[in-house]
Design a protein around this motif. Sequence first.
Motif, PDB file in Angstrom:
ATOM      1  N   GLU A  49      50.376  40.152 -17.155  1.00 63.56           N
ATOM      2  CA  GLU A  49      51.373  40.281 -18.223  1.00 63.56           C
ATOM      3  C   GLU A  49      52.705  39.665 -17.802  1.00 63.56           C
ATOM      4  OE1 GLU A  49      50.104  44.352 -20.638  1.00 63.56           O
ATOM      5  OE2 GLU A  49      51.727  44.412 -19.171  1.00 63.56           O
ATOM      6  N   ALA A  50      53.130  39.966 -16.583  1.00 68.54           N
ATOM      7  CA  ALA A  50      54.412  39.444 -16.101  1.00 68.54           C
ATOM      8  C   ALA A  50      54.414  37.923 -16.073  1.00 68.54           C
ATOM      9  CB  ALA A  50      54.698  40.004 -14.707  1.00 68.54           C
ATOM     10  N   ALA A  51      53.305  37.326 -15.629  1.00 61.44           N
ATOM     11  CA  ALA A  51      53.223  35.873 -15.572  1.00 61.44           C
ATOM     12  C   ALA A  51      53.245  35.259 -16.960  1.00 61.44           C
ATOM     13  CB  ALA A  51      51.959  35.457 -14.829  1.00 61.44           C
ATOM     14  N   ALA A  52      52.495  35.844 -17.899  1.00 59.93           N
ATOM     15  CA  ALA A  52      52.447  35.308 -19.262  1.00 59.93           C
ATOM     16  C   ALA A  52      53.820  35.379 -19.925  1.00 59.93           C
ATOM     17  CB  ALA A  52      51.414  36.072 -20.080  1.00 59.93           C
ATOM     18  N   GLY A  74      56.505  27.175 -15.040  1.00 57.71           N
ATOM     19  CA  GLY A  74      55.558  27.449 -13.968  1.00 57.71           C
ATOM     20  C   GLY A  74      56.130  28.273 -12.830  1.00 57.71           C
ATOM     21  N   PRO A  75      57.244  27.849 -12.237  1.00 56.56           N
ATOM     22  CA  PRO A  75      57.814  28.633 -11.138  1.00 56.56           C
ATOM     23  C   PRO A  75      58.146  30.067 -11.538  1.00 56.56           C
ATOM     24  CG  PRO A  75      58.780  26.443 -11.157  1.00 56.56           C
ATOM     25  CD  PRO A  75      57.945  26.555 -12.407  1.00 56.56           C
ATOM     26  N   ALA A  76      58.630  30.262 -12.772  1.00 54.87           N
ATOM     27  CA  ALA A  76      58.950  31.617 -13.225  1.00 54.87           C
ATOM     28  C   ALA A  76      57.686  32.462 -13.346  1.00 54.87           C
ATOM     29  CB  ALA A  76      59.679  31.570 -14.565  1.00 54.87           C
ATOM     30  N   ALA A 114      57.031  35.794 -11.165  1.00 56.24           N
ATOM     31  CA  ALA A 114      56.820  37.075 -11.840  1.00 56.24           C
ATOM     32  C   ALA A 114      55.514  37.720 -11.390  1.00 56.24           C
ATOM     33  CB  ALA A 114      56.817  36.877 -13.351  1.00 56.24           C
ATOM     34  N   MET A 115      54.440  36.926 -11.281  1.00 56.13           N
ATOM     35  CA  MET A 115      53.158  37.479 -10.827  1.00 56.13           C
ATOM     36  C   MET A 115      53.267  37.949  -9.375  1.00 56.13           C
ATOM     37  SD  MET A 115      49.320  35.772 -10.786  1.00 56.13           S
ATOM     38  CE  MET A 115      48.944  36.064 -12.519  1.00 56.13           C
ATOM     39  N   ARG A 116      53.920  37.162  -8.538  1.00 54.37           N
ATOM     40  CA  ARG A 116      54.076  37.528  -7.132  1.00 54.37           C
ATOM     41  C   ARG A 116      54.869  38.835  -7.000  1.00 54.37           C
ATOM     42  NH1 ARG A 116      55.900  32.900  -5.011  1.00 54.37           N
ATOM     43  NH2 ARG A 116      54.021  32.355  -3.809  1.00 54.37           N
ATOM     44  N   PRO A 131      69.934  38.853 -18.673  1.00 53.29           N
ATOM     45  CA  PRO A 131      70.563  38.798 -17.354  1.00 53.29           C
ATOM     46  C   PRO A 131      70.843  40.174 -16.764  1.00 53.29           C
ATOM     47  CG  PRO A 131      71.544  37.179 -18.815  1.00 53.29           C
ATOM     48  CD  PRO A 131      70.617  38.005 -19.664  1.00 53.29           C
ATOM     49  N   SER A 132      71.184  41.151 -17.616  1.00 51.91           N
ATOM     50  CA  SER A 132      71.502  42.485 -17.095  1.00 51.91           C
ATOM     51  C   SER A 132      70.256  43.337 -16.908  1.00 51.91           C
ATOM     52  CB  SER A 132      72.464  43.198 -18.057  1.00 51.91           C
ATOM     53  OG  SER A 132      71.865  43.335 -19.336  1.00 51.91           O
ATOM     54  N   ARG A 133      69.196  43.037 -17.705  1.00 58.09           N
ATOM     55  CA  ARG A 133      68.011  43.884 -17.680  1.00 58.09           C
ATOM     56  C   ARG A 133      66.969  43.390 -16.697  1.00 58.09           C
ATOM     57  NH1 ARG A 133      66.412  43.538 -22.951  1.00 58.09           N
ATOM     58  NH2 ARG A 133      67.729  45.275 -23.551  1.00 58.09           N
ATOM     59  N   GLY A 134      66.929  42.068 -16.474  1.00 59.44           N
ATOM     60  CA  GLY A 134      65.926  41.508 -15.571  1.00 59.44           C
ATOM     61  C   GLY A 134      64.611  41.318 -16.275  1.00 59.44           C
TER      62      GLY A 134
END
Length: 337
Positions: free
Chosen positions: A29-32, A48-50, A54-56, A330-333
């Motif tokens: 989910e995080a990667a998608a 891609g890098p994001a 996120a998955m890592r 930016p504040s929530r991440g």
Amino acid sequence: MAGALRRCSADHRPSATAPSPFLLRLASEAAALAAHRPLGEGRLEVDGPAAVAAMRARLGELPFRGTVTACTAAGGDAAFRPGEILGTPPDPPAWDLVLDPLEGTTWLGPGRTNALAAVALAPRGSLFDPGPCFYMEKLIAPAAAAGALDPRMPTREKLERLAECLEKPVRGLTVYLLEKPRHNRLLAEIRRAGARVALHPAGDVAGAVMAAMPGSGIDALMGTGGAVEGLLAACAVRALGGVCFARLDPQLAGERRRVAEAGLDTTRWLALEELVTAPEVTFCATGITDGLLLEGVRRQADRLRTQTLMLSGLTGEHQLLTGFHLPATPSRGAPRR
């Protein structure tokens, strides 16, 4: 990835309880969510890098310890590395990870489908190692075809056997095939046999899962795709109880040379139990774009909606989860669940 073939005993047993698919899906989910960058007018850009980051990050927070055994080069310099260890406990890694945060995203744009983020987990040492081979030929079908198919059969005979098992005429079969020049001959053979073909430029994993899932509209997957995607598919098929055969099928001259130097056999077809020797597998995939298997990331009011397929080899269950997430700021991440 190591050039030598890793062989595992059929009686391999994990030293820890398999993580729940409900936990593992946090990584896909995080990667998608991180990958999805809509540009308007049906256009989509993938970060891609994001997606890799996120998955890592999610895998690094989960309560198990795993070693990246196979991964794609998605994300460039940020890509996962074979041998990378992820997870929170200080114990030695008990699990192998197969990761593709951007499967099927090469061909994005209006009408392009089946892009997803996928992660699979199996007991340490239980996965086949394709070494330096990037490509793998596969034959995947539902459980009803168990014992009836031999990947060495001519295409027509395979389809006739499959039709008998599924109690439908060959003309009622639909075969998932990647739309690649290397498949021109296979495509012609399938059509001459009378079966329908679902041609897609990408989406090897989605096609494999659907081929093993009764009632999906896809009766088989044939042809050559990525080796990492092949391992993801094998884990999913093992959890679904389907039929899967694969052989190494290098496509590039340099790849063929490295495979030959490693002493790997490209003529031998491997059965599912050789690709994944342990049944305690977990597989999760989250759609990035809409496809045959999953819906992609969508905005719904103030939330982002995801759809994730979760498979457990331990229980034999497969579940489809719709999640709603607050977009990152930016504040929530990262998006909240």
